[in-house]
Design a protein around this motif. Structure first.
Motif, short mmCIF file in Angstrom:
data_model
loop_
_atom_site.label_atom_id
_atom_site.label_comp_id
_atom_site.label_asym_id
_atom_site.label_seq_id
_atom_site.Cartn_x
_atom_site.Cartn_y
_atom_site.Cartn_z
N GLU A 1 3.77 -6.83 6.73
CA GLU A 1 4.19 -8.14 7.07
C GLU A 1 5.60 -8.27 7.29
OE1 GLU A 1 1.57 -11.44 5.85
OE2 GLU A 1 0.59 -9.94 4.36
N CYS A 2 6.40 -7.31 6.66
CA CYS A 2 7.95 -7.49 6.80
C CYS A 2 8.46 -6.09 7.66
CB CYS A 2 8.35 -7.54 5.52
SG CYS A 2 7.79 -9.19 4.61
N LYS B 1 7.44 -13.15 3.51
CA LYS B 1 6.45 -12.97 4.44
C LYS B 1 6.73 -14.15 5.59
CE LYS B 1 2.95 -10.56 1.87
NZ LYS B 1 1.64 -10.46 1.45
N ASP C 1 6.36 -3.06 3.58
CA ASP C 1 5.38 -4.03 3.56
C ASP C 1 5.06 -4.37 5.20
OD1 ASP C 1 3.84 -6.30 3.78
OD2 ASP C 1 5.06 -7.62 2.29
#
Length: 403
Positions: free
Chosen positions: A365-366, A303, A363
């Motif tokens: 955040e990724c 992250k 994800d």
């Protein structure tokens, strides 16, 4: 300042015993992580790793050498032989004085240390081999490469945990660019897959028991690996004059310190290193096509790294390909940046982007193009290699397609 190019590469790791087999495995998305084969593995809670199986040191070294060479030194020597052979350089006379060795490692001769702790503490013996100190010292691999190839110039070892190799290669680049050397042997190695090495990492509770899945929503930790990556960095005009094959040009390097926490990474520190590499290379962020991410598979690293890349690249981040080959060969700690530089060379030379394998679920955040599971054909002119270490020590290298 002088231009710097790469004219030789060598490796041994869980994916292959040389560069060709390693890059072929990367292109095919092969997983080199498997069940560990070692003494007392039943006492470990983590029993997988990027281990080099069926490795027999006697196939490469004689008894006298084995008495002096820890596993990490052996790996380094094998990789260095391949790299120097490819470069075609012979280090004699003036060139020998203008060529040196800078290598990275974190644990150094940890296998030797582990074995001898057993001898003293578990077996109760009061004597160890007289060469234990020169065998386990972190600069052993550097010294033996220097001696084997007659490299009489500036030589030393860098130990900055997971950024060791990138720091070493960055220093080699800086020395040649500044005129202190004509050629440098550089890269790094690690052989931390011994009982004590794994047990120590278990204590951090950042290890996965089932696989490495960088940037994936289901990731649950990193997986250790072992091996070495070694390169010949050479002054461009020197390489050109002898008509050497150029694998890539090294165009920038930057390092930064988070100055904040011993284990938790900092977005600001990582971003400074990435932005610094672009400035040093004198390129615009839009020129970068591929980033080999540090990508350990831990929530904290993944992250933070993605946030740093997003900050530096802004809207261009959507055009970037960013993969982590640790999903295939594991985290080689001090040697990891060196082996991962092979993925950058493959992207620049072959137009093949190594994938992030084991990828299951995005994800938010990724949410980058992490080249999930399958390699991709793409033309890349500039690639970055990120390395972010415990202690908040960061190092980023920029490469350009061969001139």
């Amino acid at each position: 300042m002088a231009r710097v190019v790469i004219t030789g590469a060598g490796t041994i790791n869980a994916l292959g015993r040389d560069v060709a087999s390693t890059q072929a495995a990367m292109a095919e998305g092969v997983c080199g992580i498997s069940a560990l084969n070692m003494r007392d593995v039943d006492r470990l809670s983590v029993t997988i790793g990027g281990q080099i199986h069926s490795y027999n040191e006697a196939d490469h070294f004689n008894r006298q050498q084995i008495a002096l060479y820890d596993r990490f030194t052996q790996f380094t020597l094998l990789a260095a032989r391949e790299a120097i052979a490819q470069s075609g350089l012979i280090f004699t006379g003036e060139l020998a004085d203008q060529a040196g060795v800078i290598l990275g490692t974190s644990g150094g001769g940890l296998t030797t240390q582990d074995e001898n702790y057993r001898t003293v503490y578990e077996d109760g013996k009061n004597r160890v081999h007289p060469f234990i100190v020169p065998k386990l010292m972190n600069n052993a691999a550097t010294a033996h490469v220097s001696m084997e190839h007659n490299l009489r110039g500036p030589s030393f070892t860098v130990a900055t945990a997971c950024a060791s190799s990138n720091h070493a290669m960055g220093q080699a680049f800086t020395m040649i660019r500044g005129g202190s050397a004509k050629a440098m042997i550089t890269g790094g190695s690690e052989a931390m897959l011994c009982f004590g090495g794994i047990k120590a990492w278990e204590g951090l509770r950042v290890m996965s028991k089932d696989g490495c899945r960088p940037f994936c929503a289901t990731r649950n930790g990193m997986v250790q690996g072992e091996g070495a990556g070694v390169f010949v960095f050479e002054e461009f005009e020197h390489a050109k004059a002898r008509d050497a094959e150029i694998l890539a040009e090294v165009i920038g390097f930057s390092m930064s310190s988070d100055a904040s926490d011993i284990v938790m990474p900092s977005k600001a520190g990582a971003a400074r290193a990435i932005a610094g590499a672009l400035r040093d290379a004198q390129i615009d962020r839009s020129e970068v096509g591929y980033i080999n991410a540090h990508g350990t598979g831990t929530a904290a690293n993944d992250k933070t790294e993605c946030a740093a890349v997003a900050e530096v690249f802004g809207p261009h981040a959507d055009q970037l390909m960013m993969s982590s080959t640790k999903s295939m060969h594991g985290h080689l700690i001090g040697g990891t940046g060196a082996v991962e530089l092979l993925a950058c060379l493959m992207a620049l030379r072959e137009g093949v982007i190594a994938p992030t394998i084991n990828y299951q679920e995005t994800d938010p955040e990724c949410a980058f193009d992490v080249v999930p599971n399958v390699a991709r054909d793409a033309k890349v002119d500039v690639a970055l290699s990120n390395a972010f270490a415990f202690g908040g020590l960061n190092a980023v290298i920029a490469l350009r397609r061969a001139p």
